[in-house]
Design an enzyme around this catalytic site. Sequence first.
Site, PDB file in Angstrom:
ATOM      1  N   ARG A  41     -13.117 -23.964  -3.845  1.00 26.00           N
ATOM      2  CA  ARG A  41     -12.766 -25.327  -4.487  1.00 26.00           C
ATOM      3  C   ARG A  41     -11.925 -25.056  -5.477  1.00 26.00           C
ATOM      4  O   ARG A  41     -12.269 -23.920  -6.417  1.00 26.00           O
ATOM      5  CB  ARG A  41     -14.083 -26.112  -4.674  1.00 26.00           C
ATOM      6  CG  ARG A  41     -14.769 -26.477  -3.441  1.00 26.00           C
ATOM      7  CD  ARG A  41     -15.770 -27.828  -3.818  1.00 26.00           C
ATOM      8  NE  ARG A  41     -15.242 -28.928  -4.325  1.00 26.00           N
ATOM      9  CZ  ARG A  41     -15.937 -30.106  -4.670  1.00 26.00           C
ATOM     10  NH1 ARG A  41     -17.085 -29.914  -4.938  1.00 26.00           N
ATOM     11  NH2 ARG A  41     -14.971 -31.215  -4.976  1.00 26.00           N
TER      12      ARG A  41
ATOM     13  N   GLN B 134     -21.451 -39.625  -4.815  1.00 24.31           N
ATOM     14  CA  GLN B 134     -22.621 -38.766  -5.533  1.00 24.31           C
ATOM     15  C   GLN B 134     -23.326 -39.582  -6.253  1.00 24.31           C
ATOM     16  O   GLN B 134     -24.574 -39.166  -6.569  1.00 24.31           O
ATOM     17  CB  GLN B 134     -21.685 -37.771  -6.341  1.00 24.31           C
ATOM     18  CG  GLN B 134     -20.970 -36.783  -5.679  1.00 24.31           C
ATOM     19  CD  GLN B 134     -19.469 -36.944  -5.410  1.00 24.31           C
ATOM     20  OE1 GLN B 134     -19.259 -38.301  -5.054  1.00 24.31           O
ATOM     21  NE2 GLN B 134     -18.654 -35.879  -5.207  1.00 24.31           N
TER      22      GLN B 134
ATOM     23  N   ASP C 258     -15.104 -30.965 -14.807  1.00 28.86           N
ATOM     24  CA  ASP C 258     -14.813 -29.651 -13.741  1.00 28.86           C
ATOM     25  C   ASP C 258     -13.999 -28.752 -14.518  1.00 28.86           C
ATOM     26  O   ASP C 258     -13.989 -27.701 -14.135  1.00 28.86           O
ATOM     27  CB  ASP C 258     -14.276 -30.242 -12.481  1.00 28.86           C
ATOM     28  CG  ASP C 258     -15.383 -30.973 -11.799  1.00 28.86           C
ATOM     29  OD1 ASP C 258     -15.711 -32.274 -11.913  1.00 28.86           O
ATOM     30  OD2 ASP C 258     -15.789 -30.272 -10.954  1.00 28.86           O
TER      31      ASP C 258
ATOM     32  N   ARG D  77     -22.537 -28.780  -4.941  1.00 29.83           N
ATOM     33  CA  ARG D  77     -21.226 -29.289  -5.668  1.00 29.83           C
ATOM     34  C   ARG D  77     -21.707 -29.547  -7.074  1.00 29.83           C
ATOM     35  O   ARG D  77     -22.870 -29.395  -7.308  1.00 29.83           O
ATOM     36  CB  ARG D  77     -20.714 -30.425  -4.883  1.00 29.83           C
ATOM     37  CG  ARG D  77     -21.371 -31.520  -4.052  1.00 29.83           C
ATOM     38  CD  ARG D  77     -22.543 -32.316  -4.898  1.00 29.83           C
ATOM     39  NE  ARG D  77     -21.967 -32.760  -6.279  1.00 29.83           N
ATOM     40  CZ  ARG D  77     -22.361 -33.151  -7.158  1.00 29.83           C
ATOM     41  NH1 ARG D  77     -23.949 -32.930  -7.429  1.00 29.83           N
ATOM     42  NH2 ARG D  77     -21.722 -33.929  -8.265  1.00 29.83           N
ATOM     43  N   GLY D  78     -20.850 -29.834  -7.899  1.00 31.91           N
ATOM     44  CA  GLY D  78     -20.928 -29.891  -9.119  1.00 31.91           C
ATOM     45  C   GLY D  78     -20.352 -28.829 -10.001  1.00 31.91           C
ATOM     46  O   GLY D  78     -20.834 -27.489  -9.404  1.00 31.91           O
ATOM     47  N   ALA D  79     -19.878 -28.700 -11.213  1.00 34.72           N
ATOM     48  CA  ALA D  79     -19.167 -27.568 -11.704  1.00 34.72           C
ATOM     49  C   ALA D  79     -19.986 -26.362 -11.773  1.00 34.72           C
ATOM     50  O   ALA D  79     -19.736 -25.346 -11.352  1.00 34.72           O
ATOM     51  CB  ALA D  79     -18.108 -27.896 -12.545  1.00 34.72           C
TER      52      ALA D  79
ATOM     53  N   ASN E 160     -12.170 -34.469 -14.188  1.00 32.35           N
ATOM     54  CA  ASN E 160     -13.400 -34.968 -13.725  1.00 32.35           C
ATOM     55  C   ASN E 160     -13.441 -35.849 -12.368  1.00 32.35           C
ATOM     56  O   ASN E 160     -12.045 -36.187 -12.074  1.00 32.35           O
ATOM     57  CB  ASN E 160     -14.323 -35.430 -14.820  1.00 32.35           C
ATOM     58  CG  ASN E 160     -15.850 -35.871 -14.469  1.00 32.35           C
ATOM     59  OD1 ASN E 160     -16.339 -34.629 -14.063  1.00 32.35           O
ATOM     60  ND2 ASN E 160     -16.282 -36.851 -14.619  1.00 32.35           N
ATOM     61  N   LYS E 161     -14.479 -36.005 -11.919  1.00 27.94           N
ATOM     62  CA  LYS E 161     -14.512 -36.839 -10.662  1.00 27.94           C
ATOM     63  C   LYS E 161     -13.564 -38.034 -10.873  1.00 27.94           C
ATOM     64  O   LYS E 161     -13.536 -38.915 -11.740  1.00 27.94           O
ATOM     65  CB  LYS E 161     -15.762 -37.332 -10.328  1.00 27.94           C
ATOM     66  CG  LYS E 161     -16.138 -38.118  -9.330  1.00 27.94           C
ATOM     67  CD  LYS E 161     -15.641 -37.402  -7.991  1.00 27.94           C
ATOM     68  CE  LYS E 161     -16.108 -36.183  -7.618  1.00 27.94           C
ATOM     69  NZ  LYS E 161     -15.226 -35.400  -6.484  1.00 27.94           N
TER      70      LYS E 161
HETATM   71  O1  MRU Z   1     -16.758 -33.225  -6.159  1.00 31.84           O
HETATM   72  P1  MRU Z   1     -17.908 -32.843  -6.897  1.00 31.84           P
HETATM   73  O2  MRU Z   1     -19.125 -33.679  -6.643  1.00 31.84           O
HETATM   74  O3  MRU Z   1     -18.277 -31.312  -7.184  1.00 31.84           O
HETATM   75  O4  MRU Z   1     -17.728 -33.273  -8.495  1.00 31.84           O
HETATM   76  C1  MRU Z   1     -18.491 -33.158  -9.212  1.00 31.84           C
HETATM   77  C2  MRU Z   1     -18.189 -33.788 -10.916  1.00 31.84           C
HETATM   78  O5  MRU Z   1     -17.074 -34.180 -10.719  1.00 31.84           O
HETATM   79  C3  MRU Z   1     -19.079 -33.805 -11.814  1.00 31.84           C
HETATM   80  O6  MRU Z   1     -18.860 -34.632 -12.852  1.00 31.84           O
HETATM   81  C4  MRU Z   1     -18.782 -32.481 -12.612  1.00 31.84           C
HETATM   82  O7  MRU Z   1     -18.718 -31.421 -11.812  1.00 31.84           O
HETATM   83  C5  MRU Z   1     -19.800 -32.190 -13.826  1.00 31.84           C
HETATM   84  S1  MRU Z   1     -21.315 -31.731 -13.235  1.00 31.84           S
HETATM   85  C6  MRU Z   1     -22.391 -31.168 -14.127  1.00 31.84           C
END
Ligand code: MRU
Length: 314
Positions: free
Chosen positions: A79, A175, A214, A45-47, A224-225
């Site tokens: 996603r 996370q 994201d 996970r993570g963009a 973002n998250k």
């Molecule tokens: O749901 P996730 O864990 O994929 O969400 C990740 C985030 O929101 C991060 O802040 C974002 O992807 C930036 S990662 C460099």
Amino acid sequence: MRHHIRWTGDTLELLDQRRLPHEVVDVVCRDAAETADAIRDMVVRGAPAIGITAAYGLALEARRGGDLAAAHERLMASRPTAVNLRWALERLADVPAGELEAEAVAIHEEDVGINQAMGEVGASLIPSGANVYHHCNTGALATGGWGTALGVVRSLAAAGKRPHVYVGETRPYLQGARLTAWELLEEGIDHTLVCDSVAASVMPRCEAVLVGCDRVAANGDVANKIGTLGLAILAKHYGVPFYVCMPMSTLDQKAPTGADIPIEERSAAEVRGFGDVVWASESPIANPAFDITPAALVTAWVTEEGLWTPPDGA
Ligand code: MRU
């Protein structure tokens, strides 16, 4: 840190982020369908990491002579919010099947350099010995390596600027508690893990809030998250700079504002409990995985090219 996205030539090995920090095990993907499942199920996970993984997924499908159009569609749907997925797949769209593997490797390797460049830009904004508040996981695990917002922290530490990080645990998927705290422990960077509800109490002690993103709309609104918006409002209240670390691949020029960004709704089970432990009863649950922070609350968008400003921004 050990490689968390590893291309072997025949397979893609992903460090299973669902099981960290207690178990360090891999999930092996052999085709695009398995790769899309791994993205959807949060193995990775993570963009930026999602974009890299999708690129390898398409390369896997090319190696086995599969249906690339179907693979593209399946990966794209894995996603919805992180635009890096679309960015990577669009970059691969016109690449001949025999060259997809090399292009996926290039996307992966470039990402590390992008993060390190962004880290330098961000670190120049933050004084020595600063307390910074960080949300979710934006570290090596969320990218090809180094990290975006956590990459800035790494760059600060590498420059001897001794940052201290308040690590927000990031309910519901944790996370921050599971991944960011683990990365900082491994790196020996000073940090304190706090519940999300502690943010308001520690914000007056912070010199900066550092978050990733994201998807950023053309006007600078940031997806973002979930919880990022609340932190931005707190930062504004206390006059703390709020920095969004944004690789240019996360900017979506096709989305005019944050209202045009799809927000992923995840399963109620993530809120009702964690793993096998269930603590809430059967009440209706909302579990949006992301929120939108208006551009007006962002102090600066930190990119690998320097600071970015929305076209109509001040
Ligand atoms: O749901 P996730 O864990 O994929 O969400 C990740 C985030 O929101 C991060 O802040 C974002 O992807 C930036 S990662 C460099």
